[in-house]
Enzyme design. Structure first.
Site, mmCIF file in Angstrom:
data_model
loop_
_atom_site.group_PDB
_atom_site.id
_atom_site.type_symbol
_atom_site.label_atom_id
_atom_site.label_comp_id
_atom_site.label_asym_id
_atom_site.label_seq_id
_atom_site.Cartn_x
_atom_site.Cartn_y
_atom_site.Cartn_z
ATOM 1 N NE ARG A 167 17.592 12.960 -54.532
ATOM 2 C CZ ARG A 167 18.238 13.231 -55.664
ATOM 3 N NH1 ARG A 167 19.568 13.097 -55.721
ATOM 4 N NH2 ARG A 167 17.580 13.649 -56.730
ATOM 5 C CG HIS A 193 23.182 17.320 -54.650
ATOM 6 N ND1 HIS A 193 22.059 16.972 -53.925
ATOM 7 C CD2 HIS A 193 23.050 16.673 -55.834
ATOM 8 C CE1 HIS A 193 21.296 16.164 -54.649
ATOM 9 N NE2 HIS A 193 21.883 15.962 -55.805
HETATM 10 N N1 LIG Z 1 24.114 13.338 -56.494
HETATM 11 C C1 LIG Z 1 23.721 13.666 -57.692
HETATM 12 O O1 LIG Z 1 24.216 14.642 -58.262
HETATM 13 C C2 LIG Z 1 22.703 12.801 -58.414
HETATM 14 C C3 LIG Z 1 22.476 13.031 -59.780
HETATM 15 C C4 LIG Z 1 21.574 12.200 -60.448
HETATM 16 C C5 LIG Z 1 20.925 11.178 -59.776
HETATM 17 N N2 LIG Z 1 21.178 10.979 -58.450
HETATM 18 C C6 LIG Z 1 20.497 9.886 -57.718
HETATM 19 O O2 LIG Z 1 20.831 8.652 -58.319
HETATM 20 C C7 LIG Z 1 19.681 7.815 -58.286
HETATM 21 C C8 LIG Z 1 19.798 6.681 -59.290
HETATM 22 O O3 LIG Z 1 19.639 7.180 -60.601
HETATM 23 P P1 LIG Z 1 19.456 6.188 -61.852
HETATM 24 O O4 LIG Z 1 19.185 7.037 -63.036
HETATM 25 O O5 LIG Z 1 20.566 5.222 -61.932
HETATM 26 O O6 LIG Z 1 18.121 5.402 -61.405
HETATM 27 P P2 LIG Z 1 17.501 4.073 -62.014
HETATM 28 O O7 LIG Z 1 17.968 3.872 -63.410
HETATM 29 O O8 LIG Z 1 16.031 4.143 -61.738
HETATM 30 O O9 LIG Z 1 18.138 2.900 -61.122
HETATM 31 C C9 LIG Z 1 17.785 2.663 -59.808
HETATM 32 C C10 LIG Z 1 18.417 1.357 -59.341
HETATM 33 O O10 LIG Z 1 18.138 1.206 -57.939
HETATM 34 C C11 LIG Z 1 17.557 -0.077 -57.733
HETATM 35 N N3 LIG Z 1 16.610 -0.049 -56.609
HETATM 36 C C12 LIG Z 1 15.565 0.796 -56.414
HETATM 37 N N4 LIG Z 1 14.912 0.501 -55.272
HETATM 38 C C13 LIG Z 1 15.561 -0.551 -54.739
HETATM 39 C C14 LIG Z 1 15.368 -1.326 -53.573
HETATM 40 N N5 LIG Z 1 14.364 -1.079 -52.708
HETATM 41 N N6 LIG Z 1 16.212 -2.341 -53.327
HETATM 42 C C15 LIG Z 1 17.228 -2.614 -54.195
HETATM 43 N N7 LIG Z 1 17.467 -1.921 -55.324
HETATM 44 C C16 LIG Z 1 16.646 -0.906 -55.587
HETATM 45 C C17 LIG Z 1 16.838 -0.399 -59.022
HETATM 46 O O11 LIG Z 1 16.610 -1.788 -59.102
HETATM 47 P P3 LIG Z 1 15.900 -2.449 -60.404
HETATM 48 O O12 LIG Z 1 16.934 -2.311 -61.510
HETATM 49 O O13 LIG Z 1 15.662 -3.838 -60.020
HETATM 50 O O14 LIG Z 1 14.671 -1.638 -60.686
HETATM 51 C C18 LIG Z 1 17.839 0.141 -60.047
HETATM 52 O O15 LIG Z 1 18.847 -0.812 -60.299
HETATM 53 C C19 LIG Z 1 18.540 8.797 -58.544
HETATM 54 O O16 LIG Z 1 17.310 8.292 -58.070
HETATM 55 C C20 LIG Z 1 18.978 10.027 -57.789
HETATM 56 O O17 LIG Z 1 18.458 10.022 -56.480
HETATM 57 C C21 LIG Z 1 22.054 11.779 -57.753
#
Ligand SMILES: NC(=O)c1ccc[n+]([C@@H]2O[C@H](COP(=O)([O-])OP(=O)(O)OC[C@H]3O[C@@H](n4cnc5c(N)ncnc54)[C@H](OP(=O)(O)O)[C@@H]3O)[C@@H](O)[C@H]2O)c1
Length: 309
Positions: free
Chosen positions: A224, A272
């Site tokens: 993001r 995006h």
């Molecule tokens: N650009 C695009 O097209 C696109 C598409 C899809 C998603 N995204 C973005 O990608 C993000 C990640 O997706 P995901 O499915 O992988 O999410 P996820 O499975 O919820 O994983 C999030 C990761 O971030 C870590 N995290 C969260 N807050 C943190 C903090 N304050 N300090 C350190 N680590 C932190 C979490 O740690 P823990 O494992 O310890 O909980 C987890 O490892 C989404 O939230 C979205 O914004 C972008």
């Protein structure tokens, strides 16, 4: 069973068709602004309005047609207590791995330099970069970050990852928590963000943090835009501390026409698209989770709004 469908962008007909095929026993209801929500069992939504959320207090679960939930955080206490379930991977992790692998390889093998040279008619082999010193650091080791880390390992890069809670991923040097962030950044040549946007990660990559990266580091943001202080990134690129960036996400999207990123040749911009929602896979996943809930089973990917993701 009645399922309410809504997308803020209005592109809902194909979803309705796919849900009708996946759950033939269900009746789908397309909600429009100003309508009252009749009794529904589930809602499948993207970019909802406050008026819609207000009326979803009595559904059994709300499913999101995407992985990011940051757009819902602004509703705060107005969010219904109903479980809200996001997409978990649903074909996005593979797309992310492709995008990030391409961006890392492009920088590592100097394709960006060769593209520039070719436009100027220059035939000039450049020094080879040492892979063993080319550590890629992945912020966020969730569904998407873990797969990206695995793909980079398979390409032979040293990989480190950072998450909120400790992780153990084969071949990945794992760091956890704010107290480990500076050390993590200090040994990262290419920084990739796959963090959710939360109050903790908003503006995380500001001048101080980006300056912790070694001279000549490169940034890939596919998470993001608001995680990066954009003027700080630009200043560090112009000062030569950061070599460049590949950015798929921005604080304001579409990236406005006068934004200085457009004119900076060391920044590669995509609109995006690093991981798009694949409708077929998303419908299959949501239909599967509805079936589990109907059998009284738990489902994965329920959003924890205390954590913010
Ligand atoms: N650009 C695009 O097209 C696109 C598409 C899809 C998603 N995204 C973005 O990608 C993000 C990640 O997706 P995901 O499915 O992988 O999410 P996820 O499975 O919820 O994983 C999030 C990761 O971030 C870590 N995290 C969260 N807050 C943190 C903090 N304050 N300090 C350190 N680590 C932190 C979490 O740690 P823990 O494992 O310890 O909980 C987890 O490892 C989404 O939230 C979205 O914004 C972008």
């Amino acid at each position: 069973m009645r399922i309410l469908l809504y997308r803020g962008d209005g592109i809902i007909e194909p979803w309705a068709r796919d849900f009708a095929a996946a759950l033939p026993q269900a009746e789908t209801v397309l909600w429009q602004e100003g309508q009252a929500v009749e009794r529904c069992d589930y809602a499948v939504i993207w970019a909802p309005t406050a008026a819609l959320l207000e009326q979803l207090k009595n559904v059994k679960a709300i499913f999101l047609m995407g992985a990011g939930v940051d757009a819902l955080l602004k509703f705060g206490d107005a969010l219904p207590d109903t479980p809200i379930v996001r997409l978990g991977d649903a074909g996005m992790a593979e797309q992310m791995a492709e995008y990030v692998a391409y961006a890392v390889l492009r920088y590592f093998r100097r394709f960006d330099d060769y593209e520039r040279q070719a436009r100027q008619g220059v035939w000039q082999p450049l020094p080879v970069r040492a892979k063993s010193e080319f550590t890629v650091g992945v912020l966020g080791l969730g569904k998407l970050g873990a797969q990206v880390a695995r793909a980079l390992r398979q390409l032979g890069f040293p990989v480190r990852g950072w998450s909120r809670t400790p992780k153990d991923l084969p071949g990945v040097d794992c760091f956890a928590g704010m107290e480990a962030l500076d050390e993590f950044l200090g040994g990262t040549q290419v920084l990739v963000s796959l963090l959710p946007l939360t109050p903790e990660t908003s503006n995380l990559l500001d001048r101080a943090r980006l300056s912790r990266l070694p001279q000549g580091a490169y940034l890939i943001n596919v998470a993001r835009g608001a995680q990066v202080a954009e003027p700080d990134l630009l200043a560090l690129i112009r000062a030569g501390h950061i070599a460049g960036a590949t950015l798929d996400v921005f604080r304001n999207e579409p990236l406005p026409a006068p934004h200085p990123f457009w004119g900076e040749p060391r920044i590669t911009i995509t609109p995006h698209i690093s991981a798009l929602t694949l409708r077929e896979e998303a419908v299959r996943q949501i239909a599967g989770k509805i079936a589990l809930l109907e059998q009284g089973e738990a489902v994965a990917d329920v959003v924890d709004f205390d954590k913010g993701y």
